[in-house]
Every structure is written in C-alpha cells, then in structure tokens.
Design a protein around this motif. Structure first.
Motif, PDB file in Angstrom:
ATOM      1  N   ALA A 171      21.107   5.374   7.226  1.00  0.00           N
ATOM      2  CA  ALA A 171      21.710   4.117   7.674  1.00  0.00           C
ATOM      3  C   ALA A 171      20.863   3.482   8.765  1.00  0.00           C
ATOM      4  CB  ALA A 171      23.126   4.373   8.181  1.00  0.00           C
ATOM      5  N   ALA A 172      20.357   4.321   9.695  1.00  0.00           N
ATOM      6  CA  ALA A 172      19.531   3.793  10.781  1.00  0.00           C
ATOM      7  C   ALA A 172      18.244   3.195  10.239  1.00  0.00           C
ATOM      8  CB  ALA A 172      19.218   4.902  11.783  1.00  0.00           C
ATOM      9  N   LEU A 173      17.722   3.801   9.169  1.00  0.00           N
ATOM     10  CA  LEU A 173      16.506   3.295   8.542  1.00  0.00           C
ATOM     11  C   LEU A 173      16.735   1.887   8.005  1.00  0.00           C
ATOM     12  CD1 LEU A 173      13.942   4.907   8.484  1.00  0.00           C
ATOM     13  CD2 LEU A 173      14.346   5.410   6.073  1.00  0.00           C
ATOM     14  N   LEU A 174      17.928   1.676   7.443  1.00  0.00           N
ATOM     15  CA  LEU A 174      18.273   0.342   6.943  1.00  0.00           C
ATOM     16  C   LEU A 174      18.242  -0.676   8.081  1.00  0.00           C
ATOM     17  CD1 LEU A 174      21.180   1.097   4.437  1.00  0.00           C
ATOM     18  CD2 LEU A 174      18.808   0.445   3.945  1.00  0.00           C
ATOM     19  N   VAL A 175      18.794  -0.276   9.253  1.00  0.00           N
ATOM     20  CA  VAL A 175      18.783  -1.175  10.411  1.00  0.00           C
ATOM     21  C   VAL A 175      17.342  -1.487  10.805  1.00  0.00           C
ATOM     22  CG1 VAL A 175      19.404  -1.413  12.843  1.00  0.00           C
ATOM     23  CG2 VAL A 175      21.002  -0.332  11.243  1.00  0.00           C
ATOM     24  N   LEU A 176      16.493  -0.444  10.766  1.00  0.00           N
ATOM     25  CA  LEU A 176      15.085  -0.623  11.118  1.00  0.00           C
ATOM     26  C   LEU A 176      14.431  -1.636  10.173  1.00  0.00           C
ATOM     27  CD1 LEU A 176      12.720   0.378  12.877  1.00  0.00           C
ATOM     28  CD2 LEU A 176      12.264   2.066  11.118  1.00  0.00           C
ATOM     29  N   ILE A 177      14.707  -1.475   8.883  1.00  0.00           N
ATOM     30  CA  ILE A 177      14.148  -2.406   7.898  1.00  0.00           C
ATOM     31  C   ILE A 177      14.665  -3.815   8.165  1.00  0.00           C
ATOM     32  CG2 ILE A 177      14.126  -3.019   5.442  1.00  0.00           C
ATOM     33  CD1 ILE A 177      14.258   0.079   4.923  1.00  0.00           C
ATOM     34  N   GLY A 178      15.942  -3.880   8.524  1.00  0.00           N
ATOM     35  CA  GLY A 178      16.533  -5.173   8.869  1.00  0.00           C
ATOM     36  C   GLY A 178      15.802  -5.824  10.028  1.00  0.00           C
ATOM     37  N   ALA A 179      15.494  -5.011  11.056  1.00  0.00           N
ATOM     38  CA  ALA A 179      14.800  -5.548  12.225  1.00  0.00           C
ATOM     39  C   ALA A 179      13.412  -6.038  11.847  1.00  0.00           C
ATOM     40  CB  ALA A 179      14.711  -4.475  13.306  1.00  0.00           C
ATOM     41  N   LEU A 180      12.724  -5.271  10.981  1.00  0.00           N
ATOM     42  CA  LEU A 180      11.396  -5.680  10.517  1.00  0.00           C
ATOM     43  C   LEU A 180      11.486  -6.997   9.776  1.00  0.00           C
ATOM     44  CD1 LEU A 180       9.655  -2.418   9.323  1.00  0.00           C
ATOM     45  CD2 LEU A 180       8.619  -4.196  10.727  1.00  0.00           C
ATOM     46  N   ALA A 181      12.505  -7.101   8.914  1.00  0.00           N
ATOM     47  CA  ALA A 181      12.684  -8.315   8.136  1.00  0.00           C
ATOM     48  C   ALA A 181      12.995  -9.501   9.040  1.00  0.00           C
ATOM     49  CB  ALA A 181      13.812  -8.112   7.120  1.00  0.00           C
TER      50      ALA A 181
ATOM     51  N   ILE B 298      10.889   1.239  17.640  1.00  0.00           N
ATOM     52  CA  ILE B 298      11.270   2.634  17.886  1.00  0.00           C
ATOM     53  C   ILE B 298      12.648   2.676  18.545  1.00  0.00           C
ATOM     54  CG2 ILE B 298      10.744   4.696  19.251  1.00  0.00           C
ATOM     55  CD1 ILE B 298       7.792   4.041  18.899  1.00  0.00           C
ATOM     56  N   THR B 299      12.819   1.832  19.564  1.00  0.00           N
ATOM     57  CA  THR B 299      14.086   1.860  20.285  1.00  0.00           C
ATOM     58  C   THR B 299      15.225   1.426  19.383  1.00  0.00           C
ATOM     59  OG1 THR B 299      12.701   0.996  22.027  1.00  0.00           O
ATOM     60  CG2 THR B 299      14.995   1.382  22.562  1.00  0.00           C
ATOM     61  N   VAL B 300      14.997   0.389  18.579  1.00  0.00           N
ATOM     62  CA  VAL B 300      16.046  -0.071  17.678  1.00  0.00           C
ATOM     63  C   VAL B 300      16.459   1.049  16.728  1.00  0.00           C
ATOM     64  CG1 VAL B 300      16.466  -1.547  15.663  1.00  0.00           C
ATOM     65  CG2 VAL B 300      15.561  -2.535  17.769  1.00  0.00           C
ATOM     66  N   PHE B 301      15.462   1.787  16.207  1.00  0.00           N
ATOM     67  CA  PHE B 301      15.774   2.885  15.303  1.00  0.00           C
ATOM     68  C   PHE B 301      16.590   3.959  16.015  1.00  0.00           C
ATOM     69  CE2 PHE B 301      14.716   7.065  13.463  1.00  0.00           C
ATOM     70  CZ  PHE B 301      15.273   6.875  12.211  1.00  0.00           C
ATOM     71  N   LEU B 302      16.153   4.325  17.223  1.00  0.00           N
ATOM     72  CA  LEU B 302      16.865   5.374  17.964  1.00  0.00           C
ATOM     73  C   LEU B 302      18.297   4.954  18.264  1.00  0.00           C
ATOM     74  CD1 LEU B 302      14.164   6.648  20.481  1.00  0.00           C
ATOM     75  CD2 LEU B 302      15.077   7.795  18.462  1.00  0.00           C
ATOM     76  N   ILE B 303      18.451   3.694  18.678  1.00  0.00           N
ATOM     77  CA  ILE B 303      19.791   3.194  18.991  1.00  0.00           C
ATOM     78  C   ILE B 303      20.659   3.244  17.734  1.00  0.00           C
ATOM     79  CG2 ILE B 303      21.103   1.136  19.612  1.00  0.00           C
ATOM     80  CD1 ILE B 303      18.711   0.359  21.402  1.00  0.00           C
ATOM     81  N   ALA B 304      20.089   2.766  16.621  1.00  0.00           N
ATOM     82  CA  ALA B 304      20.861   2.729  15.378  1.00  0.00           C
ATOM     83  C   ALA B 304      21.223   4.139  14.947  1.00  0.00           C
ATOM     84  CB  ALA B 304      20.057   2.027  14.292  1.00  0.00           C
ATOM     85  N   LEU B 305      20.265   5.063  15.087  1.00  0.00           N
ATOM     86  CA  LEU B 305      20.514   6.445  14.695  1.00  0.00           C
ATOM     87  C   LEU B 305      21.681   7.031  15.487  1.00  0.00           C
ATOM     88  CD1 LEU B 305      19.458   8.892  13.035  1.00  0.00           C
ATOM     89  CD2 LEU B 305      18.143   9.536  15.057  1.00  0.00           C
ATOM     90  N   THR B 306      21.613   6.851  16.792  1.00  0.00           N
ATOM     91  CA  THR B 306      22.654   7.403  17.652  1.00  0.00           C
ATOM     92  C   THR B 306      24.009   6.773  17.344  1.00  0.00           C
ATOM     93  OG1 THR B 306      21.035   7.834  19.339  1.00  0.00           O
ATOM     94  CG2 THR B 306      23.308   7.736  20.046  1.00  0.00           C
TER      95      THR B 306
END
Lengths: 180, 683
Positions: free
Chosen positions: B450-460, B470-478
């Motif tokens: 799910a966090a990976l999806l957020v990361l892809i969203g941020a890239l998009a 990196i921070t966005v991924f960590l935040i989303a993961l947590t």
C-alpha cells in the motif's frame, strides 16, 4: 509439536553464550553512535552548517579571509543610515561595532548602555549592510542587529538573515516619568 | 500592602519547604513515622501558601499596581482583564512563581494518594519535590522578586527593593509598559502553562526514581507508580510544543513554525529524553531489562526540565545569546550540576543491584527495536545539545565564536527522524523476545505494498526530490501498518464476538489502551510529518508592491489588493488593515485581511498574517508596508505552505492518542494488579 516450540526456543536462548549474544548488540549500538557522530560532523562541515560569529572590528580586520564566506555579525543599527524601498523591499543600513563578549558588555554598563553609546560614537568602525525583504519592525536606531550572510568584494555585507533585538524594551528599568 | 502579604506567603512557604526537607530526612534517620507525617503536612501546606502568593500577584496585575516593578513591566491600563491575569507568566519573576505553584500542586496531589504499599518511598519523594520547590522559591525570594517595588530615597535616588528604604517614598508610575505585543495572543496564553505543566510533572517520576535509588528498591515499582504522571507530563509537554509552533506560525510572521532557536530547542530536549523514557520503561515492565538506562533517562530529563525552565522563562526575544546576561544563570547551572551529580552518584551506588533480569537475544525483537528507537531519540538530543553548546565549546578551544544555524539541525536530525518513523512502523509488528526477518516480513508486506502505491502516487504528482520520496514512503508505510494493525484487531474481535466494527474498535482500544493509544499517537506523528515535509520542502513565496486593483500571483493562487484602512482601537492599538481578494485558478475564494497592529503602550508593531487554510495548503499573506497618507499602494509578502494543516491536525490526533493511553482502564480502576512476571506473556 507446535506447543513445545517456544519452550525449546527458550532453552536454546539460555544455552547460547551471553557474550556472543551481546556482541551483535554492541556492534549495532556502535553503528548508530557512529552514524550520529557522522551526521553531526558532516552537517557541521557542509556549507552553511556553521558560521563564524564576528564583531564589526573582527570582520573588517579579516576582510580578505572572510569575503564570500557565510558569517554572522553583530552590530548596532545607525538609524540615520536606514534606506528602504517599499517597491523592491531593498533595505540598506550601516551598523557600528559593539563588543562581542558578554563580560565586556557587562563591564561597560550592560547591553543597553553599550548600544546607546555605540550608535552615537563616530570613531567606531562601520559596516554597510544590504538586505532584501520585509522591513523588520525592530529595525531602528540603537537596535542590536545579528546578521547572517556574506561580505561582498565591494565591502558591503549582503545579509540573508536579519535578527533584531531592542534590549531597552525588555530591560527592567526604573520608570523615567513617575509621579509621587 | 498586598505585595507585602504575597511576599510573606512566599517567605513562609520557603521556610515550610526547608522544614519539610529536614523533617523527612530526620524521620527516616529516626525511623519515626510522625516526622514523615509532619513532612507530608509541610508538603501539603506549600500549595495553599503559594496560591496566596500567586493570587496576590494576580491581584496586583489586575488592579494595576504599577509601583510593583513586575506589574509595571508586563501590564498597562489598556490591556484587557484576561491578559492582565495571564501576564503572570509574561515575565521571568512571575513565571517562576507560576512554576512553583504548579510544582507544589502536583507534589501535593501525589501526597494524597494511598501510600500503604510504598511507605519507604514517601519521605524521599517529599525531599526531592521540596528541594526542587525550595530552589525555585529561593530564586523568587532572593533574586527575582516579583513583589519588588520602586522607591525614591530621601536623596532623590530611585531604587528597586522589596522593603521601604530609610526615608524612602513609594514611586507610583501612572501606567505600565504593557505586555510585549507578541505575547498578547491566545497561543501565548496557553503555550507557557502547557509547557510548564509538562516540565513540572516530570519532577514526579524523577522524585520516585530517586526514592527508589535511595531505598534500594530495584524492581519496577517506581515506574508503575509514575506511569500516568509520565504520560501526563509528556502530554502537556507535547501540547506546549504544538501550541508554541502554532503561535510562531500565527504571530511571528515569517511563514514558519519552528526555527531551531535555542529556546525552542531547550523545550524540545526534555521532550526527546522523555519520549525515549516512555518507550524504554515498557521494556523494563515486560522484560526486566534496561533498569539503569531508565534511571539515566529520567535523571537527564529532570536536568533538561530545569535547564528548559531557565532558558524559556523570559519569553521570545531574549533568546539569542541573552541567557548569559541573566543574573540567575549561574544559580541554575549550579543547581542542575549538583542535582545531576548527586543523582548519578546514587545510581552508581545501586549499579550492581540494577542488573537486567535477562538479556536480549534477537536483533529484531521488540525490545531491541525499542532500544534502537531510544538511541535515535538520544541521537537527536545529542545533536541539539551539541548545537546549543557549540558556540561555547568552539570559543573555549579556538577562541573563536562559531554558531550553527537551522541547516545544521535539519541535516543532522533529518535521517534520525526518518529512522524513527521507520521504527514506529515496524516495531509494533515485532514480538517481544524473538523476531526474525521472516516473521516481520510476513507481517509487513501488505502495508508495504500500500505504501508503494502512495510512493507511485507521489511520483506521478511530480515529486522528484529523493529525500521527499523516501520520507513519503516511510510515512505511508508507518501509517499503513498502524491502520492495518487496527484493522486486524477489529476484524479479530468481530469474528470472535460478532460485534459491529465500531463497537469492536471501541472495545479494542479500551482493552489495551496503552497499545492502541500509542498507535493513535503514531498516526498523529505521521500526519505531522506530512505537514512538516510539505512546508519544509515545498514552501514557495513571492512579494510585491501593489496599487489598488493590482494582482500578485503565486502558483495557482492570485491575490488582488482592494483597499487599506488605518484606525485606532479602544485597547490602545493603531491598526492598518488591508483587504485582498483571493482566487485560485481564476475562481474567487473570498477575502483576506492581513494587518499590522501598532501598540501605543509598548511602542511596538506586530504583523498579523491573513491566512486561508484548506486541507491541501495555506495561503499566508503578510502586510509588509504601505503608503499611509495617499493610500496609494501596499507591499505584500505571500507564502504558499502545502500540507501545513496536516501538522496541526496530526497534533490533535497525537493528543487524542495520549489521552487514550493515559486514561485509567477498568482493571486499574478496580485496582487489580497482575504480577510483573505474568505480564511478559502479553504481546
């Protein structure tokens, strides 16, 4: 079978030598410690990490060495020299030298007295300062300015950050006008 | 008259405190309960006495007794009633009285609990509380007296003193200088008391820790007794920090909320060590590890609390290097050094009794990850301490004053904060005792996806900064892991007992408040992190001079200057207020009214931004300058602060979580206690 698993794992734990068990924690802890030390050192060394905190005299004395480096300067604002263009937000003013040492300031009668004296003593060294931004509310005569920025080759200090203090405002003085 | 009365109350309170210290120690020596009881009575007496002193001071502030120096410095007749009352903590002397008053209230509250099982702690808790109180009272009485008055002596000299000099007459200024305008803000009214409450309540766990050291009780009783105090202390400290940031954002007019100023750091440091403490005591409770470390943490926290009180007491503007000018500096440093050394000596004396009851075996076990969390928090603390002390250190060794600025703190703490966010995510998934990559991986892969999806969203969305990604991924993961944990718990309950989701959620959190309250706190932190990333990495700004009708654009926003009015208000301000139309993508969104208030009494202007807030961002407009007579034009500075409101919302969630964690559970209310050994089996 499944029920006995935690028990045997516990037995295994106890039979392991404690030294070997704690070694990986010591290494792990040391790594984190090293990371913190590295972060501190690297951040101190990186540009903008640290600034020399100098007086006007010191800056003028070491101008060649300090030109182009980020430094922090403390001085007293000379009210007559303040020029401000509200269209471009360009501010220029001069500051005069005040001592950087707190004990020296105390000996001379406190910061308020030092600022007052320095603002009207024409024999002191001056420094021209340029700054772009909203005119700070406290930028006025006799205020102490603490500026971060770089000394240009033209001898004008280009401030990126401007901090002002008006010590008289907060000092606990006896009221000037009082009735009995 | 009232001033003398208030001072008298302080003086008696000081004497009572000293008596209480003596009586408690004597009671232990003689093993005489009557003396301990007397010391307890002394402790309980301090609060009414300090209440009298504080009420006297508030009366003087409200009634405008400007012959009292403190009143003269912080109030004026133009100030409304509520500000005159809260001016109590508008200056150093009053702050110290307020601190002492809170301190005695908390220590007295502790005295009222049932001590049956912990008799031996009581005298030492009294001693530690009263020593701290007596130190502050001593400062108030001998150095920073809030009741000192202005006098004119027979030979025309003006002096400040508590008592009438020979032949002196009272000087009565017609009006006071008024509170610093920056402090006349709701945020500033709430912020200092919250911070002080946090500071003061950390004294209680410290007092119990010292009592445990002196009496040689090496179990975790002191931690269990003070668990709630610690949470309350932490809650107030967090509230104080959040309110302080909000105040800075609303009042200081630089579009930011945190500037790594020494004063801010001083309030932040006890929070850091307190947070580490809060986590590591759980390991001692569950596994009997880290007994010494926990004592070190609470001792450090206490020292930092006193240090913070000293650095923060005098308000905002004196922060830059001004602390060296205060006459109370050396006294504070002596007190901190002495209490720290005595505490550490006590700890060393008990060092061998405080051996861990087991040892850690698995690097990925819960206790091990908690230890890493502790090290990271202490790492940030070391960075902060280093930054604050660096000018002194460099001057000592090189004779050259070198200071560090925000870039230093940001660079050095950034990776450490990222590490903490990551741990916050995975630590709840690991088991006490033993965990492996495999068990952890099994628990983490779904949320990670799910966090990976957020990361892809941020890239998009066009985010390209590596640090931000990196921070966005960590935040989303947590955030995902935390929500997933909640979901699993709720689903399990629903399966087992057929409850509906809401009841299941309520009961789940109710059953294990500390755990699920902690998760809510973690969620709050991730929200705050989103806000911090938004403003730190994506803030944009512009400025310009506008004539009426002209427009300034920033990103998708446009502000159009309409008019400017300047007028006096009944409470002694001159206000210049601009009216601006705001639009986004060409659609009108309403108006903003940035203004500048000039306070006649303190002769100081204050810039108040016009802010338009939404979930997505803030548009933050400052009125910088204007041409007063012709009203021809005005200069504005405009900031675009993406995601900033997530910071404040996260703060609220965080506080809610702390309430959940601190609320007494039904079991605790029924005073059913599980022996420590049994608690180990809990997840």
């Amino acid at each position: 079978m499944e029920n006995s698993l935690p028990k045997s794992a516990g037995g295994l734990k106890a039979s392991q030598p404690a030294v070997r068990g704690s070694l990986k924690f010591i290494i792990g802890g040391a790594l984190i410690l090293a990371a913190v030390v590295y972060l501190i050192a690297a951040s101190l060394m990186s540009p903008g990490g640290t600034q020399y905190f100098l007086t006007v005299d010191e800056l003028n004395g070491r101008a060649a060495e300090m030109t182009g480096r980020e430094v922090r300067i403390s001085g007293v604002v000379l009210g007559d020299t303040i020029q401000y263009d509200p269209k471009t937000l360009d501010i220029s003013f001069s500051v005069a030298h005040i001592p950087g040492d707190n004990q020296e300031i105390e000996k001379l009668g406190g910061l308020a007295a030092v600022l007052k004296e320095a603002a009207h003593n024409s024999s002191l060294q001056h420094l021209k300062v340029k700054y772009n931004g909203a005119k700070p509310d406290l930028l006025k005569d006799e205020a102490q300015a603490i500026m971060t920025g770089k000394l240009g080759a033209d001898g004008v200090f280009q401030a990126e950050e401007l901090l002002l203090k008006c010590p008289t405002k907060y000092e606990e003085a006896v009221p000037e006008q009082s009735t009995n | 008259m009232i001033a003398n009365f208030g001072f008298g109350a302080l003086l008696i309170c000081f004497v009572v405190s000293l008596y209480g210290i003596g009586a408690a120690i004597y009671g232990v020596r003689r093993n005489a309960l009557a003396w301990t009881e007397s010391a307890r009575a002394a402790m309980l007496l301090t609060w009414p006495l300090l209440t009298l002193a504080a009420v006297s001071l508030v009366y003087l502030l409200v009634a405008g007794h400007y012959e009292v120096q403190f009143v003269y410095n912080v109030t004026s007749s133009a100030m409304p009633l509520y500000l005159r009352m809260t001016a109590l903590w508008g200056g150093q002397a009053g702050s110290l009285v307020f601190w002492s008053w809170l301190m005695s209230a908390f220590a007295s509250a502790v005295m009222l609990r049932s001590w049956q099982r912990d008799r031996e702690f009581q005298p030492w808790v009294i001693v530690v509380s009263l020593v701290t109180l007596a130190f502050f009272l001593g400062l108030v009485i001998f150095v920073e007296n809030p009741f000192a008055r202005f006098w004119q002596t027979a030979n025309g000299m003006q002096v400040i003193s508590m008592f009438q000099p020979a032949g002196g007459t009272l000087l009565l200024p017609p009006d006071g200088r008024g509170l610093n305008p920056l402090l006349r803000h709701p945020g500033m009214i709430i912020h200092p008391p919250m911070l002080y409450l946090g500071f003061v309540s950390f004294v209680i766990p410290f007092a119990f820790a010292i009592a445990a050291l002196i009496t040689g009780r090496s179990d975790d009783r002191w931690i269990r007794l003070t668990r709630r105090w610690t949470l309350v202390a932490w809650l107030f400290l967090s509230l104080g920090l959040v309110f302080g940031s909000r105040w800075a954002y609303d009042v200081l007019g630089w579009g930011g909320y945190w500037g790594w100023d020494p004063v801010e750091i001083a309030a932040f440091m006890p929070w850091l060590s307190g947070t580490a403490f809060l986590h590591s005591v759980m390991i001692q409770e569950k596994r009997g590890l880290f007994k010494r470390w926990n004592l070190v943490l609470i001792i450090i926290t206490y020292s930092l609390v006193i240090f913070g009180t000293f650095l923060t007491r005098s308000g905002v503007l004196s922060s830059v290097h001004a602390f060296a000018q205060s006459s109370i500096g050396p006294l504070f440093f002596s007190f901190i050094s002495i209490t720290f050394l005595i505490s550490m000596a006590l700890l060393l004396r008990r060092w061998n009794d405080l051996r861990s009851e087991g040892h850690m075996t698995s690097l990925l076990s819960r206790e091990s990850l908690f230890l890493v969390n502790n090290l990271l928090f202490m790492g940030i603390l070391v960075v902060c301490m280093w930054g604050v002390l660096f000018p002194l250190i460099s001057e000592l060794f090189t004779g050259q004053k070198v200071t560090v600025g925000p870039p230093f703190y940001e660079r050095a703490t950034g990776p450490l904060f990222a590490g903490i966010i990551f741990l916050m995510g995975i630590a709840p998934l690991s088991a006490w005792g033993h965990s492996t990559i495999k068990t952890l991986g099994r628990a983490v892969w779904k949320p990670a996806l799910a966090a990976l999806l957020v990361l892809i969203g941020a890239l998009a969305a066009g985010v390209r900064s590596v640090a931000a990604l990196i921070t966005v991924f960590l935040i989303a993961l947590t955030a995902c892991i935390t929500l997933y944990e909640y979901g699993r718990g709720v689903a399990a309950r629903m399966r087992r007992s057929g409850e509906n989701p809401l009841t299941a959620l309520w009961r789940l959190a109710g059953r294990n408040r500390r755990r699920y309250g902690g998760y809510i706190i973690h969620l709050g932190v991730t929200l705050m992190a989103v806000g911090i990333i938004g403003i730190e990495m994506f803030q944009s700004e512009t400025q310009g001079a506008l004539k009426p009708g002209e427009t300034l654009e920033l990103g998708r926003y446009a502000v159009t200057f309409r008019s400017l009015a300047q007028f006096d208000t009944p409470d002694g301000r001159n206000v210049a207020r601009a009216v601006l139309d705001v639009s986004r993508d060409g659609r009108p969104l309403g108006q903003l009214y940035p203004r500048r208030d000039y306070y006649y009494d303190s002769q100081q202007p204050m810039t108040i931004p016009g802010v338009r807030s939404s979930v997505e961002d803030d548009l933050y407009v400052l009125l910088v300058d204007w041409q007063p007579i012709s009203s021809e034009g005005a200069t504005f500075k405009v900031y675009h602060n993406p995601m900033i409101n997530w910071l404040w919302a996260g703060g609220l969630v965080f506080i809610l979580g702390t309430f959940v964690a601190a609320w007494p559970s039904r079991e605790e209310l029924a005073v059913v206690r599980v022996p420590a050994k049994l608690a180990v089996s809990e997840p």
